[in-house]
Design an enzyme around this catalytic site. Sequence first.
Site, PDB file in Angstrom:
ATOM      1  N   GLU A 352      39.850  24.845  56.646  1.00 41.07           N
ATOM      2  CA  GLU A 352      39.792  23.523  57.285  1.00 41.07           C
ATOM      3  C   GLU A 352      38.356  23.167  57.621  1.00 41.07           C
ATOM      4  OE1 GLU A 352      42.600  23.339  60.521  1.00 41.07           O
ATOM      5  OE2 GLU A 352      44.309  23.516  59.173  1.00 41.07           O
ATOM      6  N   HIS A 371      44.924  18.110  60.367  1.00 42.73           N
ATOM      7  CA  HIS A 371      45.319  18.948  61.508  1.00 42.73           C
ATOM      8  C   HIS A 371      45.465  18.080  62.766  1.00 42.73           C
ATOM      9  CE1 HIS A 371      45.188  23.323  63.102  1.00 42.73           C
ATOM     10  NE2 HIS A 371      45.998  22.567  63.838  1.00 42.73           N
TER      11      HIS A 371
HETATM   12  N1  LIG Z   1      49.483  21.415  63.556  1.00 41.50           N
HETATM   13  C1  LIG Z   1      49.236  21.545  64.839  1.00 41.50           C
HETATM   14  O1  LIG Z   1      48.370  20.855  65.390  1.00 41.50           O
HETATM   15  C2  LIG Z   1      50.009  22.520  65.640  1.00 41.50           C
HETATM   16  C3  LIG Z   1      50.439  23.656  65.059  1.00 41.50           C
HETATM   17  N2  LIG Z   1      51.149  24.561  65.780  1.00 41.50           N
HETATM   18  C4  LIG Z   1      51.596  25.755  65.081  1.00 41.50           C
HETATM   19  O2  LIG Z   1      52.998  25.733  65.007  1.00 41.50           O
HETATM   20  C5  LIG Z   1      53.492  27.064  64.959  1.00 41.50           C
HETATM   21  C6  LIG Z   1      54.643  27.235  65.945  1.00 41.50           C
HETATM   22  O3  LIG Z   1      54.216  26.982  67.257  1.00 41.50           O
HETATM   23  P1  LIG Z   1      55.239  27.229  68.464  1.00 41.50           P
HETATM   24  O4  LIG Z   1      56.564  26.752  68.090  1.00 41.50           O
HETATM   25  O5  LIG Z   1      54.594  26.689  69.668  1.00 41.50           O
HETATM   26  O6  LIG Z   1      55.229  28.805  68.522  1.00 41.50           O
HETATM   27  P2  LIG Z   1      56.433  29.741  68.994  1.00 41.50           P
HETATM   28  O7  LIG Z   1      55.820  31.068  69.214  1.00 41.50           O
HETATM   29  O8  LIG Z   1      57.178  29.104  70.092  1.00 41.50           O
HETATM   30  O9  LIG Z   1      57.375  29.816  67.720  1.00 41.50           O
HETATM   31  C7  LIG Z   1      57.090  30.536  66.565  1.00 41.50           C
HETATM   32  C8  LIG Z   1      58.394  31.099  66.057  1.00 41.50           C
HETATM   33  O10 LIG Z   1      58.153  31.672  64.786  1.00 41.50           O
HETATM   34  C9  LIG Z   1      58.995  32.796  64.699  1.00 41.50           C
HETATM   35  N3  LIG Z   1      58.586  33.676  63.623  1.00 41.50           N
HETATM   36  C10 LIG Z   1      57.676  34.676  63.662  1.00 41.50           C
HETATM   37  N4  LIG Z   1      57.622  35.278  62.453  1.00 41.50           N
HETATM   38  C11 LIG Z   1      58.505  34.635  61.658  1.00 41.50           C
HETATM   39  C12 LIG Z   1      58.903  34.812  60.313  1.00 41.50           C
HETATM   40  N5  LIG Z   1      58.361  35.759  59.544  1.00 41.50           N
HETATM   41  N6  LIG Z   1      59.839  33.974  59.821  1.00 41.50           N
HETATM   42  C13 LIG Z   1      60.387  33.021  60.600  1.00 41.50           C
HETATM   43  N7  LIG Z   1      60.057  32.826  61.881  1.00 41.50           N
HETATM   44  C14 LIG Z   1      59.117  33.617  62.401  1.00 41.50           C
HETATM   45  C15 LIG Z   1      58.937  33.410  66.068  1.00 41.50           C
HETATM   46  O11 LIG Z   1      60.039  34.256  66.299  1.00 41.50           O
HETATM   47  C16 LIG Z   1      58.961  32.198  66.959  1.00 41.50           C
HETATM   48  O12 LIG Z   1      60.259  31.889  67.356  1.00 41.50           O
HETATM   49  C17 LIG Z   1      52.282  27.966  65.225  1.00 41.50           C
HETATM   50  O13 LIG Z   1      51.773  28.407  63.996  1.00 41.50           O
HETATM   51  C18 LIG Z   1      51.294  27.033  65.851  1.00 41.50           C
HETATM   52  O14 LIG Z   1      50.011  27.474  65.679  1.00 41.50           O
HETATM   53  C19 LIG Z   1      51.484  24.356  67.083  1.00 41.50           C
HETATM   54  C20 LIG Z   1      51.058  23.233  67.721  1.00 41.50           C
HETATM   55  C21 LIG Z   1      50.241  22.224  67.048  1.00 41.50           C
HETATM   56  O1  LIG Z   2      48.017  24.463  68.996  1.00 36.48           O
HETATM   57  C1  LIG Z   2      47.916  24.723  67.793  1.00 36.48           C
HETATM   58  O2  LIG Z   2      48.347  25.770  67.268  1.00 36.48           O
HETATM   59  C2  LIG Z   2      47.244  23.786  66.914  1.00 36.48           C
HETATM   60  O3  LIG Z   2      47.234  23.991  65.734  1.00 36.48           O
HETATM   61  C3  LIG Z   2      46.505  22.661  67.495  1.00 36.48           C
HETATM   62  O4  LIG Z   2      45.200  22.792  67.024  1.00 36.48           O
HETATM   63  P1  LIG Z   2      44.025  21.932  67.659  1.00 36.48           P
HETATM   64  O5  LIG Z   2      43.918  22.319  69.080  1.00 36.48           O
HETATM   65  O6  LIG Z   2      44.391  20.494  67.504  1.00 36.48           O
HETATM   66  O7  LIG Z   2      42.812  22.309  66.873  1.00 36.48           O
END
Ligand SMILES: NC(=O)C1=CN([C@@H]2O[C@H](COP(=O)(O)OP(=O)(O)OC[C@H]3O[C@@H](n4cnc5c(N)ncnc54)[C@H](O)[C@@H]3O)[C@@H](O)[C@H]2O)C=CC1
Ligand SMILES: O=C(O)C(=O)COP(=O)(O)O
Length: 635
Positions: A352, A371
Amino acid sequence: MAMATSAPSSSIKPFFPPFFSSSNPSSSSQSSLLSFLRSTASTSASISLKLTSSSSNSIPRSFSINAALKTALETSQSSVSNFQNDAVSSELKPTILVSEKLGDAGLKVLRGFGNVECCYDLSQEQLCEKISECDALIVRSGTKVTRQVFEAAKGKLKVVGRAGVGIDNVDLQAATEFGCLVVNAPTANTVAAAEHGIALLTAMARNVAQADASMKAGKWLRSKYVGVSLVGKTLAVMGFGKVGTEVARRAKGLGMNVIAHDPYAPADRARAIGVELVSFDEALASADFVSLHMPLTPTTDKIFNDETFAKMKKGVRIINVARGGVIDEDALVRALDSGIVAQAALDVFTQEPPAKDSKLVQHENVTVTPHLGASTKEAQEGVAIEIAEAVVGALQGELSATAVNAPMVPPDVLSELAPYVVLAEKLGRLAVQLVSGGSGIKSVKVIYRSARDPDDLDTRILRAMITKGIIEPISASYVNLVNADFTAKQKGLRISEERVVVDSSPEFPVDSIQVQIYNVDSKFASAVSENGEISIEGKVKYGTPHLTCVGSFRVDVSVEGNLILCRQIDQPGMIGKVGNILGEHNVNVSFMTVGRTLRRNQAIMAIGVDEEPNKDALKEIGNVSAIEEFVFLKL
Ligand SMILES: NC(=O)C1=CN([C@@H]2O[C@H](COP(=O)(O)OP(=O)(O)OC[C@H]3O[C@@H](n4cnc5c(N)ncnc54)[C@H](O)[C@@H]3O)[C@@H](O)[C@H]2O)C=CC1
Ligand SMILES: O=C(O)C(=O)COP(=O)(O)O
């Protein structure tokens, strides 16, 4: 008669009272205000402990370590403001580097506590150069906090705050080795990420981005951008955590049939919102849409690859708001070209920003955003406050509920264990000073006696503090809750634990803690039990840690200040003789107890002293004819 002196003890007051205390020699040249903050913070914390405990004759269940720490924080903050008229004050506050855009509300919290420097777009070299001046670093997903960064910090960096969820850009192993706490803000952007996932899902299904771009290029292509409907289609949510759950809820509202795969998610939580948990292969085989919501870990790295795309329904559509690295991006381009994947909507990328000529980004069936998942005003204010409070709390020694590389101990457990935490560290510190030479300790056993069920006692924090107590007096290492287990392993120190159920009051989490050190010689032979190991035991009495057993002798002395242990022939006048010597040398005795085996046989006198007796005083004690051995121990 054997006379022994103690191992050097760490005299530096903790900046992080009490769990993250750092006496890191490399950071010992802290400014005077920092030292002041350390001492006021720890004093306030301990005053608060004493006040609470003195109000009752039992350990108060309402004992609040957070309250103590809050008092410490307030004291420190007013101390900071007192220094604000001082021309050099800003140089003396803790320095917090913010390396990516953070919401104003969070910056305000940080500025109320420390010196905040916002430096965006730093190169690795610039970050490494700056970091040795910083106590805390706050990042989002764009800053790579590598091992080099921790090395360059030279022990100064205590906390890394990730203003968001994913911590794949922080080298956690290195952070742990360097005793640096990593905290994140795991909840404030959940809804934003889920909403963005749904935005991408609907935009992709109706070609919104492509149609928009074509109109802006002067075209009117109604038949080219015929989309697909969502209602009745199957969506597989891969990773049923916080974001995945919110996506599932919203997709149900759109009339989709939602299934999920998550090896660690409880089935009843899924069932409660009408989602069926299925196997990885089943999810891939039955989904029309696949939405990714798992973290990037060694297990999920490129988990979507040629092989897994081949298991999907032809014409599947993929949404990724998790991490770019969970997809093999070259394989996705191939799957898009071959039509296995009809469309993809991506918010995150392996690199990124991605290369300008990235085939994936340029692909006509791919919708991309830079992102933006967490980028709503609301989420950014939320994460900023969440991370600012966590970082300030950590700098004050609070155990963060969002610690990523330290045991998370719920506040109620923490509050209950607080006096035992102090006892644990003191027992470790005492036990190691009883070892002659102070080195070569390989095996330690800790026995917790408690009326509670062994499963109902979280001892991680106690074990960490015993480790700290054992290691710090005999090495240059500094130990905190973050690196205790790692440091013990590095030093070849094996700490085993045993929990014994005893018939005492279940109102208290622990009845006694016994620390045994195996296969070592002792400079105080009486501390060696019948089985040959150094053994001491302590209890919390009226909220205060007490030493209650040395070897096979029962004593009862509050472990505060310093301690003299004497073994003597049990005879009248001994207390007076030693007390006189100490008095003549202006050493104040705070406690004194005598424990003996048999009447007129052997006895151990445990004497708590406020000051450290000088050599002459110790020599005179040693010259008392009935005293067979003694040791001076620093707490
Ligand atoms: N694009 C963005 O700006 C954002 C991205 N994210 C990303 O979203 C993802 C999820 O975030 P949250 O839900 O807050 O985290 P979380 O920890 O609440 O959920 C992640 C889930 O993935 C599961 N998991 C782990 N290994 C796995 C596998 N091999 N197969 C299937 N499930 C599996 C875990 O058991 C957990 O329930 C993270 O990668 C985070 O970094 C989160 C917020 C913003
Ligand atoms: O919270 C996360 O995992 C995100 O991916 C959000 O990323 P950022 O804080 O917007 O760079």
